[in-house]
Scaffold this motif. Structure first.
Motif, PDB file in Angstrom:
ATOM      1  N   ALA A 156       0.818  -1.201   0.000  1.00  0.00           N
ATOM      2  CA  ALA A 156       0.000   0.000   0.000  1.00  0.00           C
ATOM      3  C   ALA A 156       0.858   1.259   0.000  1.00  0.00           C
ATOM      4  N   ARG A 170      -3.526   3.275  -1.359  1.00  0.00           N
ATOM      5  CA  ARG A 170      -2.118   3.634  -1.525  1.00  0.00           C
ATOM      6  C   ARG A 170      -1.815   4.916  -0.762  1.00  0.00           C
ATOM      7  N   TRP A 175       7.335   4.333  -9.040  1.00  0.00           N
ATOM      8  CA  TRP A 175       6.441   5.450  -8.745  1.00  0.00           C
ATOM      9  C   TRP A 175       7.123   6.813  -8.813  1.00  0.00           C
ATOM     10  N   VAL A 212       3.623   3.817  -1.144  1.00  0.00           N
ATOM     11  CA  VAL A 212       4.260   4.220  -2.393  1.00  0.00           C
ATOM     12  C   VAL A 212       5.628   4.810  -2.072  1.00  0.00           C
ATOM     13  N   ASP A 255      -5.491   7.818  -4.984  1.00  0.00           N
ATOM     14  CA  ASP A 255      -6.341   6.793  -5.588  1.00  0.00           C
ATOM     15  C   ASP A 255      -7.016   7.381  -6.810  1.00  0.00           C
TER      16      ASP A 255
END
Length: 351
Positions: free
Chosen positions: A193, A229, A201, A195, A250
């Protein structure tokens, strides 16, 4: 050319309009069946323990000074304002609801947010010379200066969330609200979850811009409500550390009958569910609510659990005082920088 242009549509094939449910009056209509009142620090502690007892992972907390507000990202709100002619108005929205006007075009879509993000990045890199930064870093800097992004501010600390809910004395006449998010639904996802600004990312373009269709987004738990996330950003300024800040990120909820069937209207017949217009009015991400101590265990409906606590207006001054005297939370502690001092002085001499 639109999808429907040139096609003959029978009565049964007309595109479904987005209307509110008869039970809907405001976002509170969705919250109230699950909310618990918090009148003291002890109440918060008891609710927090009930929630944490059914979750092994960390929880994310957010406080809002007005219990009637939905949980929306600032970019979602800005784009919604544009669709309402410059400024969203609950009164205008109610008029459209009463007239049974199709509301689908009044809510920004995932594509709308992505188009806006591309323009934000273009301007940031060309006009403001932020070309050396990743997309996420640019969004974080804009977010912490009050600009529009899809990032939503949360904290790992429920007391800080409570402070944000009760700190604004100009809102003392109205109840406040806390939101608490679990990180994952009952079906474990291989992706974490949290990042990180890695090769996945931390790129020049947002990772989620790669997901161009709803099928791609479902496959990546984007806009499904099953994976919360979150990103703990670098410490760009001292307030981020003081607030134990974390960003939730999200996609706009993906609509569908199967998903909507999970949002039963409490107290209504079995087949009465909240509609997409209702759900988007409550949040720019899926919010599947449960009472403290309860979690989602339905694997076929893989929603991460959400909780909400309501703070009566009359309790705000007392809670404010307790947070300051018991825990040292005041404006100087939450905003420990010169900009925080400037804001506090401006309010002091304007009142």
């Amino acid at each position: 050319m639109s999808f429907f242009e040139g096609k003959v549509l029978g009565k049964g094939n007309q595109p479904r309009r987005w209307l509110h449910s008869e039970e809907y009056e405001s976002p509170v209509s969705i919250f109230k069946g699950y909310e618990v009142a918090v009148t003291s620090i002890s109440d918060l502690w008891n609710s927090m323990k009930k929630i944490q007892d059914v979750h092994d992972s960390r929880l994310l907390w957010r406080g809002q000074s007005n219990h009637e507000w939905g949980l929306h990202s600032s970019l979602f709100r800005v784009l919604r304002d544009q669709k309402y002619g410059g400024r969203f108005s609950a009164e205008v929205h109610d008029q459209l609801r009463d007239q049974k006007i199709d509301l689908k075009d009044r809510y920004p879509s995932e594509n709308d947010l992505q188009d806006a993000e591309s323009e934000i990045l273009r301007q940031s890199r060309t006009g403001w010379r932020l070309d050396s930064l990743s997309a996420m870093e640019i969004f974080a800097r804009i977010q912490h200066r009050g600009g529009p992004t899809r990032l939503i501010d949360f904290s790992f600390n429920p007391l800080i969330a409570l402070w944000f809910a009760v700190s604004d004395s100009s809102q003392d006449e109205i109840d406040a609200r806390l939101f608490c998010l679990a990180l994952k639904g009952p079906v474990a996802n291989s992706e974490q979850a949290d990042v990180r600004l890695d090769s996945d990312w931390g790129g020049y373009e947002p990772k989620w811009h790669q997901w161009e269709s709803d099928d791609d987004r479902r496959a990546n738990d984007w806009g499904t409500g099953s994976l919360r996330r979150f990103w703990v950003p670098p410490i760009y300024d001292s307030r981020m550390l003081a607030q134990n800040s974390v960003f939730v990120i999200d996609g706009v909820p993906i609509s569908g009958k199967q998903i909507q069937s999970s949002f039963h209207i409490m107290g209504a017949p079995q087949n009465r569910n909240w509609k997409m217009a209702d759900l988007l009015s409550a949040g720019s991400l899926y919010l599947k609510f449960y009472e403290p101590g309860v979690e989602n265990k339905t694997t076929s409906r893989n929603f991460a659990s959400t909780y909400t606590l309501r703070i009566p207006a009359k309790e705000k001054p007392g809670l404010r005082a307790q947070l300051e005297t018991w825990f040292g939370y005041d404006a100087a502690a939450i905003y420990p920088d010169v900009d925080g001092l400037r804001q506090n002085l401006a309010q002091l001499f304007l009142t």
